[in-house]
Design a protein around this motif. Sequence first.
Motif, PDB file in Angstrom:
ATOM      1  N   THR A  50      24.860  24.957  78.109  1.00  0.00           N
ATOM      2  CA  THR A  50      23.438  24.619  78.070  1.00  0.00           C
ATOM      3  C   THR A  50      22.635  25.884  78.320  1.00  0.00           C
ATOM      4  OG1 THR A  50      23.909  22.397  78.877  1.00  0.00           O
ATOM      5  CG2 THR A  50      21.618  23.152  79.038  1.00  0.00           C
ATOM      6  N   VAL A  51      21.690  26.156  77.404  1.00  0.00           N
ATOM      7  CA  VAL A  51      20.874  27.370  77.480  1.00  0.00           C
ATOM      8  C   VAL A  51      19.410  27.037  77.260  1.00  0.00           C
ATOM      9  CG1 VAL A  51      22.709  28.932  76.710  1.00  0.00           C
ATOM     10  CG2 VAL A  51      21.242  27.842  75.014  1.00  0.00           C
ATOM     11  N   GLU A  52      18.556  27.984  77.604  1.00  0.00           N
ATOM     12  CA  GLU A  52      17.147  27.922  77.250  1.00  0.00           C
ATOM     13  C   GLU A  52      16.926  28.949  76.155  1.00  0.00           C
ATOM     14  OE1 GLU A  52      14.629  28.433  80.651  1.00  0.00           O
ATOM     15  OE2 GLU A  52      15.329  26.572  81.558  1.00  0.00           O
ATOM     16  N   ILE A  53      16.237  28.525  75.086  1.00  0.00           N
ATOM     17  CA  ILE A  53      16.001  29.428  73.964  1.00  0.00           C
ATOM     18  C   ILE A  53      14.517  29.544  73.659  1.00  0.00           C
ATOM     19  CG2 ILE A  53      18.231  28.882  72.900  1.00  0.00           C
ATOM     20  CD1 ILE A  53      16.576  27.308  70.732  1.00  0.00           C
ATOM     21  N   GLU A  54      14.177  30.642  72.993  1.00  0.00           N
ATOM     22  CA  GLU A  54      12.872  30.789  72.368  1.00  0.00           C
ATOM     23  C   GLU A  54      13.091  30.412  70.918  1.00  0.00           C
ATOM     24  OE1 GLU A  54      12.089  34.914  73.179  1.00  0.00           O
ATOM     25  OE2 GLU A  54      11.001  34.409  74.995  1.00  0.00           O
ATOM     26  N   ALA A  89       5.292  28.044  71.533  1.00  0.00           N
ATOM     27  CA  ALA A  89       6.163  26.984  72.054  1.00  0.00           C
ATOM     28  C   ALA A  89       6.795  27.371  73.387  1.00  0.00           C
ATOM     29  CB  ALA A  89       7.261  26.673  71.042  1.00  0.00           C
ATOM     30  N   GLU A  90       6.982  26.372  74.229  1.00  0.00           N
ATOM     31  CA  GLU A  90       7.702  26.549  75.490  1.00  0.00           C
ATOM     32  C   GLU A  90       9.189  26.721  75.168  1.00  0.00           C
ATOM     33  OE1 GLU A  90       6.580  26.525  78.742  1.00  0.00           O
ATOM     34  OE2 GLU A  90       4.598  26.648  77.820  1.00  0.00           O
ATOM     35  N   PRO A  91       9.933  27.403  76.043  1.00  0.00           N
ATOM     36  CA  PRO A  91      11.381  27.509  75.822  1.00  0.00           C
ATOM     37  C   PRO A  91      12.019  26.118  75.761  1.00  0.00           C
ATOM     38  CG  PRO A  91      10.686  28.987  77.564  1.00  0.00           C
ATOM     39  CD  PRO A  91       9.507  28.114  77.234  1.00  0.00           C
ATOM     40  N   LEU A  92      13.002  25.974  74.896  1.00  0.00           N
ATOM     41  CA  LEU A  92      13.706  24.708  74.739  1.00  0.00           C
ATOM     42  C   LEU A  92      15.070  24.812  75.396  1.00  0.00           C
ATOM     43  CD1 LEU A  92      12.917  24.060  70.992  1.00  0.00           C
ATOM     44  CD2 LEU A  92      11.876  22.957  72.962  1.00  0.00           C
ATOM     45  N   ARG A  93      15.582  23.677  75.825  1.00  0.00           N
ATOM     46  CA  ARG A  93      16.875  23.620  76.494  1.00  0.00           C
ATOM     47  C   ARG A  93      17.810  22.757  75.658  1.00  0.00           C
ATOM     48  NH1 ARG A  93      17.702  22.605  82.892  1.00  0.00           N
ATOM     49  NH2 ARG A  93      19.935  22.301  82.827  1.00  0.00           N
ATOM     50  N   GLY A  94      19.038  23.191  75.518  1.00  0.00           N
ATOM     51  CA  GLY A  94      20.017  22.413  74.775  1.00  0.00           C
ATOM     52  C   GLY A  94      21.387  23.055  74.838  1.00  0.00           C
ATOM     53  N   ASP A  95      22.358  22.372  74.249  1.00  0.00           N
ATOM     54  CA  ASP A  95      23.737  22.846  74.234  1.00  0.00           C
ATOM     55  C   ASP A  95      24.006  23.622  72.951  1.00  0.00           C
ATOM     56  OD1 ASP A  95      24.093  21.531  76.629  1.00  0.00           O
ATOM     57  OD2 ASP A  95      24.985  19.755  75.695  1.00  0.00           O
ATOM     58  N   ILE A  96      24.713  24.726  73.065  1.00  0.00           N
ATOM     59  CA  ILE A  96      25.017  25.566  71.908  1.00  0.00           C
ATOM     60  C   ILE A  96      26.003  24.863  70.982  1.00  0.00           C
ATOM     61  CG2 ILE A  96      26.104  27.715  71.138  1.00  0.00           C
ATOM     62  CD1 ILE A  96      25.159  29.006  73.746  1.00  0.00           C
ATOM     63  N   ALA A  97      25.642  24.803  69.695  1.00  0.00           N
ATOM     64  CA  ALA A  97      26.545  24.304  68.667  1.00  0.00           C
ATOM     65  C   ALA A  97      27.218  25.474  67.946  1.00  0.00           C
ATOM     66  CB  ALA A  97      25.801  23.438  67.655  1.00  0.00           C
ATOM     67  N   LYS A  98      26.423  26.549  67.669  1.00  0.00           N
ATOM     68  CA  LYS A  98      26.941  27.733  66.965  1.00  0.00           C
ATOM     69  C   LYS A  98      26.267  28.975  67.512  1.00  0.00           C
ATOM     70  CE  LYS A  98      27.154  25.445  62.465  1.00  0.00           C
ATOM     71  NZ  LYS A  98      26.565  25.465  61.120  1.00  0.00           N
ATOM     72  N   ILE A  99      27.015  30.048  67.567  1.00  0.00           N
ATOM     73  CA  ILE A  99      26.442  31.356  67.876  1.00  0.00           C
ATOM     74  C   ILE A  99      26.245  32.064  66.544  1.00  0.00           C
ATOM     75  CG2 ILE A  99      26.787  33.567  69.031  1.00  0.00           C
ATOM     76  CD1 ILE A  99      28.492  32.033  71.111  1.00  0.00           C
ATOM     77  N   LEU A 100      24.998  32.391  66.237  1.00  0.00           N
ATOM     78  CA  LEU A 100      24.661  32.949  64.934  1.00  0.00           C
ATOM     79  C   LEU A 100      24.669  34.477  64.913  1.00  0.00           C
ATOM     80  CD1 LEU A 100      21.743  30.504  64.093  1.00  0.00           C
ATOM     81  CD2 LEU A 100      24.141  30.317  63.409  1.00  0.00           C
ATOM     82  N   SER A 101      24.427  35.111  66.040  1.00  0.00           N
ATOM     83  CA  SER A 101      24.405  36.576  66.104  1.00  0.00           C
ATOM     84  C   SER A 101      25.822  37.124  66.038  1.00  0.00           C
ATOM     85  CB  SER A 101      23.762  37.054  67.403  1.00  0.00           C
ATOM     86  OG  SER A 101      22.395  36.771  67.423  1.00  0.00           O
ATOM     87  N   GLU A 102      25.969  38.228  65.325  1.00  0.00           N
ATOM     88  CA  GLU A 102      27.260  38.891  65.261  1.00  0.00           C
ATOM     89  C   GLU A 102      27.350  40.018  66.283  1.00  0.00           C
ATOM     90  OE1 GLU A 102      29.249  39.376  61.778  1.00  0.00           O
ATOM     91  OE2 GLU A 102      28.471  37.552  60.893  1.00  0.00           O
TER      92      GLU A 102
END
Length: 70
Positions: A16-20, A30-43
């Motif tokens: 669970t992370v907070e993202i922009e 937008a306020e930061p959103l919180r959720g569970d990571i499904a995929k890491i997109l950055s290499e």
Amino acid sequence: MSANRPTREELRRGITVEIEQTNAENADEAEPLRGDIAKILSEEHSEPGGVKVELESGITGRVKRIAPDG
């Protein structure tokens, strides 16, 4: 790494992370959103704006921090 944002090595699916948010018309306000990571997109291992991920909800964004337990 900028402002102690997590590196790619610290992240994994299900954490669970907070993202922009990056894929919304009003992402800048937008306020930061919180959720569970499904995929890491950055290499890259770390990125100045934060590692880009997709949450299980389908929202994409750059990780600000790993959410505290609770």
